[in-house]
Design a protein around this motif. Structure first.
Motif, mmCIF file in Angstrom:
data_model
loop_
_atom_site.group_PDB
_atom_site.id
_atom_site.type_symbol
_atom_site.label_atom_id
_atom_site.label_comp_id
_atom_site.label_asym_id
_atom_site.label_seq_id
_atom_site.Cartn_x
_atom_site.Cartn_y
_atom_site.Cartn_z
ATOM 1 N N GLY A 118 -0.078 -3.231 1.534
ATOM 2 C CA GLY A 118 -0.814 -4.477 1.497
ATOM 3 C C GLY A 118 -0.295 -5.479 0.488
ATOM 4 O O GLY A 118 -0.874 -6.556 0.335
ATOM 5 N N GLN A 119 0.799 -5.127 -0.218
ATOM 6 C CA GLN A 119 1.405 -6.011 -1.224
ATOM 7 C C GLN A 119 0.354 -6.472 -2.245
ATOM 8 O O GLN A 119 0.269 -7.640 -2.603
ATOM 9 C CB GLN A 119 2.055 -7.214 -0.546
ATOM 10 N N ILE A 120 -0.445 -5.525 -2.697
ATOM 11 C CA ILE A 120 -1.547 -5.827 -3.603
ATOM 12 C C ILE A 120 -1.029 -6.038 -5.020
ATOM 13 O O ILE A 120 -0.124 -5.341 -5.493
ATOM 14 C CB ILE A 120 -2.585 -4.689 -3.560
ATOM 15 N N ASP A 121 -1.605 -7.009 -5.699
ATOM 16 C CA ASP A 121 -1.290 -7.292 -7.095
ATOM 17 C C ASP A 121 -1.809 -6.135 -7.940
ATOM 18 O O ASP A 121 -3.011 -5.996 -8.172
ATOM 19 C CB ASP A 121 -1.961 -8.608 -7.514
ATOM 20 N N HIS A 158 -9.447 -4.176 -3.112
ATOM 21 C CA HIS A 158 -10.304 -5.325 -2.825
ATOM 22 C C HIS A 158 -9.530 -6.537 -2.301
ATOM 23 O O HIS A 158 -10.087 -7.388 -1.626
ATOM 24 C CB HIS A 158 -11.151 -5.703 -4.049
ATOM 25 N N GLU A 159 -8.230 -6.597 -2.565
ATOM 26 C CA GLU A 159 -7.407 -7.688 -2.036
ATOM 27 C C GLU A 159 -6.513 -7.225 -0.888
ATOM 28 O O GLU A 159 -5.496 -7.846 -0.586
ATOM 29 C CB GLU A 159 -6.563 -8.300 -3.154
ATOM 30 N N PHE A 160 -6.918 -6.151 -0.213
ATOM 31 C CA PHE A 160 -6.078 -5.538 0.817
ATOM 32 C C PHE A 160 -5.743 -6.500 1.960
ATOM 33 O O PHE A 160 -4.669 -6.448 2.530
ATOM 34 C CB PHE A 160 -6.774 -4.290 1.365
ATOM 35 N N GLY A 161 -6.670 -7.386 2.305
ATOM 36 C CA GLY A 161 -6.428 -8.298 3.418
ATOM 37 C C GLY A 161 -5.777 -9.603 3.030
ATOM 38 O O GLY A 161 -5.534 -10.468 3.886
ATOM 39 N N LEU A 162 -5.468 -9.781 1.746
ATOM 40 C CA LEU A 162 -4.978 -11.074 1.266
ATOM 41 C C LEU A 162 -3.605 -11.431 1.815
ATOM 42 O O LEU A 162 -3.278 -12.612 1.980
ATOM 43 C CB LEU A 162 -4.942 -11.070 -0.266
ATOM 44 N N PHE A 169 -9.852 -12.799 3.853
ATOM 45 C CA PHE A 169 -9.253 -11.539 3.416
ATOM 46 C C PHE A 169 -10.289 -10.441 3.191
ATOM 47 O O PHE A 169 -10.006 -9.258 3.393
ATOM 48 C CB PHE A 169 -8.405 -11.734 2.152
ATOM 49 N N ARG A 170 -11.520 -10.812 2.799
ATOM 50 C CA ARG A 170 -12.543 -9.785 2.583
ATOM 51 C C ARG A 170 -12.916 -9.112 3.901
ATOM 52 O O ARG A 170 -12.983 -7.886 3.992
ATOM 53 C CB ARG A 170 -13.795 -10.402 1.954
ATOM 54 N N LYS A 171 -13.145 -9.922 4.913
ATOM 55 C CA LYS A 171 -13.518 -9.384 6.223
ATOM 56 C C LYS A 171 -12.376 -8.562 6.815
ATOM 57 O O LYS A 171 -12.594 -7.459 7.349
ATOM 58 C CB LYS A 171 -13.892 -10.526 7.161
ATOM 59 N N LEU A 172 -11.153 -9.089 6.729
ATOM 60 C CA LEU A 172 -10.007 -8.370 7.264
ATOM 61 C C LEU A 172 -9.759 -7.070 6.508
ATOM 62 O O LEU A 172 -9.494 -6.026 7.109
ATOM 63 C CB LEU A 172 -8.755 -9.252 7.190
ATOM 64 N N ALA A 174 -11.906 -5.249 4.813
ATOM 65 C CA ALA A 174 -12.952 -4.281 5.131
ATOM 66 C C ALA A 174 -12.722 -3.666 6.508
ATOM 67 O O ALA A 174 -12.868 -2.447 6.694
ATOM 68 C CB ALA A 174 -14.322 -4.959 5.071
ATOM 69 N N TYR A 175 -12.349 -4.500 7.475
ATOM 70 C CA TYR A 175 -12.117 -3.995 8.828
ATOM 71 C C TYR A 175 -10.955 -3.004 8.849
ATOM 72 O O TYR A 175 -11.045 -1.933 9.477
ATOM 73 C CB TYR A 175 -11.826 -5.159 9.777
ATOM 74 N N MET A 176 -9.875 -3.329 8.157
ATOM 75 C CA MET A 176 -8.710 -2.440 8.161
ATOM 76 C C MET A 176 -9.025 -1.122 7.465
ATOM 77 O O MET A 176 -8.556 -0.059 7.887
ATOM 78 C CB MET A 176 -7.522 -3.140 7.503
ATOM 79 N N ILE A 177 -9.832 -1.172 6.407
ATOM 80 C CA ILE A 177 -10.209 0.060 5.712
ATOM 81 C C ILE A 177 -11.081 0.925 6.613
ATOM 82 O O ILE A 177 -10.925 2.146 6.666
ATOM 83 C CB ILE A 177 -10.929 -0.276 4.395
ATOM 84 N N GLU A 178 -11.994 0.306 7.336
ATOM 85 C CA GLU A 178 -12.857 1.062 8.252
ATOM 86 C C GLU A 178 -12.052 1.730 9.360
ATOM 87 O O GLU A 178 -12.362 2.859 9.769
ATOM 88 C CB GLU A 178 -13.897 0.134 8.885
#
Length: 288
Positions: A118-121, A158-162, A169-172, A174-178
Motif C-alpha cells: 500500500g506504499q504506506i508512510d 489506516h492510510e492503506f487506501g491512500l 481512502f478511508r472507505k477504500l 476499509a473495504y480492501m481490509i475486509e
C-alpha cells in the motif's frame, strides 16, 4: 478447477473417507473413487447396513452425511484429487496460537506486507500508533494486549487506501481490509480493523454488530485523536493531553498552552467533541 491447483482436506470426514478408500491409509482421495463410494452408500438402506472397510464405528452415524457434503464439494469445485492432511483444524489453531506466543505471529508479517504493497508512510503509521496506544493506556490501564495490538495494526493500515484515492481512502482502505486474504487473521479480526480504518476521521459510522463483532469505541476514539494530533505527518509531543473517563463520558484534558501552540488541532478537537455528542459515551474536552 485449474490443473495447477492443489487441494488439501483436513479433519474427521476427510480422513475417514480416505481410510475407507485407501486400505486404512491417509492417501489422496480421487474423484472416481469417491463417486463410486457415494453411489454405494446411497444404495444402503440404513446406517447399520454400511459395510465399509476401515470405517471407525464412532464415525458410522455421521459418515453418510459427511460423505455427501464432501462429494458435493468435489462435484461443485470439479476436484479430481484431494490430498489428505493428518491434522485437524483444532491442531492448526493450536499451532497458530503457539506461534503468536513465541514471536511467530503470522498476522504481523501480513500487516507488514500490506504496508509495503500500500506504499504506506511508515513514519506516520508509527507516530499514530504510538500516540493511539499511549492514549488507550491512559483511558484503560488494564486493557488487553490484543486490544493494544489491534489498535497498533489499525494505525499501521489506516492510510492503506491512500495510494488509490485521497478523498475516499478511508472507505477504500476499509473495504480492501475486509476483502483481503489476510493470513493469520480471523474474519472478525479483519472486520474490527476495517471498522477502525473506516472511522479514523469524519462522521462516526454505526457498526453492524453481529456474533463475534462488537467494536470497542475506546479504540476508535484513540485512533481518531491520534490522527488529529498527527494530522500534518509531524512528530509531536502529547504530554499536554490526558485521556480518561468512565461509563458515561470520555474526558480529554488539554493544557491551554499546548492548545495555543496548535490552534488547528484545537479546532479539530472541538469538532471531535461534536461528533461524539450523540454517541452512547460522549467526549468532553477540558482546557486547563
Amino acid at each position: 478447477m485449474a490443473d495447477s491447483a492443489e487441494v488439501v482436506g483436513a479433519s474427521g470426514t476427510v480422513k475417514s473417507v480416505a481410510r475407507v478408500l485407501n486400505g486404512g491409509d491417509l492417501e489422496p482421495i480421487h474423484r472416481t473413487d469417491i463417486d463410486e463410494l457415494a453411489e454405494r452408500v446411497a444404495a444402503t438402506a440404513t446406517i447399520d447396513d454400511l459395510d465399509l472397510p476401515n470405517l471407525d464405528e464412532a464415525r458410522r452415524p455421521i459418515f453418510a452425511a459427511g460423505l455427501a457434503i464432501l462429494h458435493g464439494i468435489f462435484s461443485e469445485l470439479r476436484i479430481e484429487e484431494m490430498q489428505v492432511s493428518p491434522y485437524a483444524i483444532r491442531e492448526g489453531i493450536v499451532h497458530d496460537l503457539a506461534g503468536r506466543l513465541h514471536g511467530g505471529d503470522r498476522r504481523a508479517d501480513t500487516v507488514a506486507n500490506m504496508m509495503q504493497r500500500g506504499q504506506i508512510d511508515m513514519d506516520q503509521a508509527r507516530r499514530v500508533g504510538d500516540t493511539a496506544q499511549d492514549l488507550l493506556l491512559q483511558l484503560c490501564p488494564d486493557c488487553s494486549s490484543e486490544q493494544l495490538q489491534r489498535l497498533r495494526w489499525a494505525a499501521r493500515l489506516h492510510e492503506f487506501g491512500l495510494a488509490l484515492s485521497h478523498s475516499s481512502f478511508r472507505k477504500l482502505g476499509a473495504y480492501m481490509i475486509e476483502q483481503a486474504d489476510m493470513a493469520g487473521f480471523a474474519r472478525a479480526e479483519q472486520e474490527h480493523l476495517a471498522h477502525l480504518v473506516r472511522n479514523q476521521r469524519g462522521r462516526l459510522k454505526p457498526p453492524r454488530e453481529h456474533y463475534g463483532f462488537h467494536p470497542n469505541p475506546a479504540l476508535t476514539l484513540c485512533l481518531r485523536l491520534a490522527c488529529i494530533v498527527h494530522r500534518d505527518h509531524t512528530d509531536r509531543s502529547t504530554r499536554g493531553l490526558q485521556l480518561g473517563g468512565d461509563k458515561n463520558h470520555y474526558r480529554l484534558r488539554a493544557e491551554q498552552a499546548w492548545l495555543d501552540q496548535h490552534p488547528a488541532i484545537e479546532d479539530l478537537l472541538y469538532q471531535e467533541v461534536e461528533r461524539w455528542r450523540n454517541e452512547p459515551v460522549p467526549l468532553e474536552l477540558e482546557a486547563v
